[in-house]
Design an enzyme around this catalytic site. Structure first.
Site, PDB file in Angstrom:
ATOM      1  N   ASP A 106      30.181  46.987  42.483  1.00 16.50           N
ATOM      2  CA  ASP A 106      31.261  47.962  42.583  1.00 16.50           C
ATOM      3  C   ASP A 106      31.866  48.270  41.215  1.00 16.50           C
ATOM      4  OD1 ASP A 106      32.323  45.393  42.366  1.00 16.50           O
ATOM      5  OD2 ASP A 106      33.740  45.592  44.023  1.00 16.50           O
ATOM      6  N   ASP A 109      34.124  44.458  35.125  1.00 13.26           N
ATOM      7  CA  ASP A 109      35.437  44.192  34.542  1.00 13.26           C
ATOM      8  C   ASP A 109      35.213  43.415  33.237  1.00 13.26           C
ATOM      9  OD1 ASP A 109      38.202  43.896  34.323  1.00 13.26           O
ATOM     10  OD2 ASP A 109      38.322  42.243  35.725  1.00 13.26           O
TER      11      ASP A 109
HETATM   12  P1  IMP Z   1      33.772  40.631  36.207  1.00 13.25           P
HETATM   13  O1  IMP Z   1      32.918  39.437  36.402  1.00 13.25           O
HETATM   14  O2  IMP Z   1      35.041  40.300  35.474  1.00 13.25           O
HETATM   15  O3  IMP Z   1      33.059  41.810  35.597  1.00 13.25           O
HETATM   16  O4  IMP Z   1      34.325  40.991  37.604  1.00 13.25           O
HETATM   17  C1  IMP Z   1      33.701  41.778  38.465  1.00 13.25           C
HETATM   18  C2  IMP Z   1      34.267  41.595  39.855  1.00 13.25           C
HETATM   19  O5  IMP Z   1      35.702  41.444  39.885  1.00 13.25           O
HETATM   20  C3  IMP Z   1      33.946  42.833  40.618  1.00 13.25           C
HETATM   21  O6  IMP Z   1      32.695  42.722  41.245  1.00 13.25           O
HETATM   22  C4  IMP Z   1      35.103  42.901  41.597  1.00 13.25           C
HETATM   23  O7  IMP Z   1      34.791  42.153  42.751  1.00 13.25           O
HETATM   24  C5  IMP Z   1      36.264  42.249  40.896  1.00 13.25           C
HETATM   25  N1  IMP Z   1      37.154  43.271  40.290  1.00 13.25           N
HETATM   26  C6  IMP Z   1      37.340  43.494  38.981  1.00 13.25           C
HETATM   27  N2  IMP Z   1      38.207  44.494  38.773  1.00 13.25           N
HETATM   28  C7  IMP Z   1      38.589  44.927  40.000  1.00 13.25           C
HETATM   29  C8  IMP Z   1      39.456  45.976  40.445  1.00 13.25           C
HETATM   30  O8  IMP Z   1      40.095  46.727  39.677  1.00 13.25           O
HETATM   31  N3  IMP Z   1      39.562  46.116  41.794  1.00 13.25           N
HETATM   32  C9  IMP Z   1      38.896  45.332  42.686  1.00 13.25           C
HETATM   33  N4  IMP Z   1      38.054  44.362  42.298  1.00 13.25           N
HETATM   34  C10 IMP Z   1      37.903  44.144  40.970  1.00 13.25           C
HETATM   35 MG    MG Z   2      32.557  42.107  43.317  1.00 12.18          MG
END
Ligand code: IMP
Ligand code: MG
Length: 185
Positions: A106, A109
């Site tokens: 989705d 981040d």
């Molecule tokens: P990362 O490992 O920090 O890239 O995090 C990714 C995961 O964090 C995504 O797959 C989402 O499940 C969650 N996430 C990060 N930002 C958001 C947001 O703004 N809304 C909802 N879920 C988020």
């Molecule tokens: Mg996720």
């Protein structure tokens, strides 16, 4: 119907990507993937549960090839922002060895989730591996991530809708909205 029936509207700050904009972009991504995989077989869309569900089900119908879908369930602990530790709660079913895999999530981040899952999948020797994400927050990246198919790049908002949640709420909103986060006491 009013949105507050299924998501408290006082949570929602503003709609940042409309239903129509998502629909148009998903069609474009589907067309791009259709072109890129023209003539190749064994295309597997591998979605990360649960955030990618809405996106992947729309995207798959815009790809004009025979495809297969599979899922993995991942818990990320990137909120602590130290290790980027990711736990696999449920693994995919298909042996990806013979497949051209597109990993679908989705949102990117910090990038820890995609980086970790990508490494893990590469160890399983797929025929090819590409990354597809509906949203990206480039200002938040902690690691270098190459996204091959990206829907939208957004600012550092916390967003809900179209599969994305805040505390498991808001996934069924048809648009992407930023939220006013409650301060955790
Ligand atoms: P990362 O490992 O920090 O890239 O995090 C990714 C995961 O964090 C995504 O797959 C989402 O499940 C969650 N996430 C990060 N930002 C958001 C947001 O703004 N809304 C909802 N879920 C988020
Ligand atoms: Mg996720």
């Amino acid at each position: 119907m009013k949105d507050e029936l299924y998501f408290p509207s006082n949570f929602i700050d503003k709609v940042i990507i409309t239903r129509e904009e998502i629909e148009t972009r998903v069609k474009e991504l589907g067309a791009q993937i259709t072109r890129d995989y023209d003539g190749s077989d064994n295309l597997l869309l591998l979605g990360l549960l649960r955030g990618s569900v809405v996106f992947i089900t729309d995207l798959m119908r815009q790809i004009k090839h025979s495809i297969t879908i599979d899922f993995m369930s991942i818990s990320s602990y990137s909120r602590s922002e130290s290790s980027g530790f990711v736990r696999i709660d449920a693994d995919h079913k298909i042996n990806i060895h013979d497949w051209n895999v597109i990993l679908v999530d989705d949102i990117v981040d910090t990038g820890y989730t995609i980086r970790t899952v990508r490494k893990l999948l590469l160890d399983r020797s797929p025929r090819s591996l590409k990354i597809c994400a509906l949203l990206d927050k480039p200002d938040r990246h902690k690691v270098d991530i190459q996204i091959d198919y990206l829907g939208f790049s957004i600012k550092d908002y916390f967003v809900v809708g179209y599969g994305l949640d805040y505390d498991e709420k808001g996934r069924n909103l048809p648009y992407i909205a930023s939220i006013k986060k409650r301060k955790k006491e």
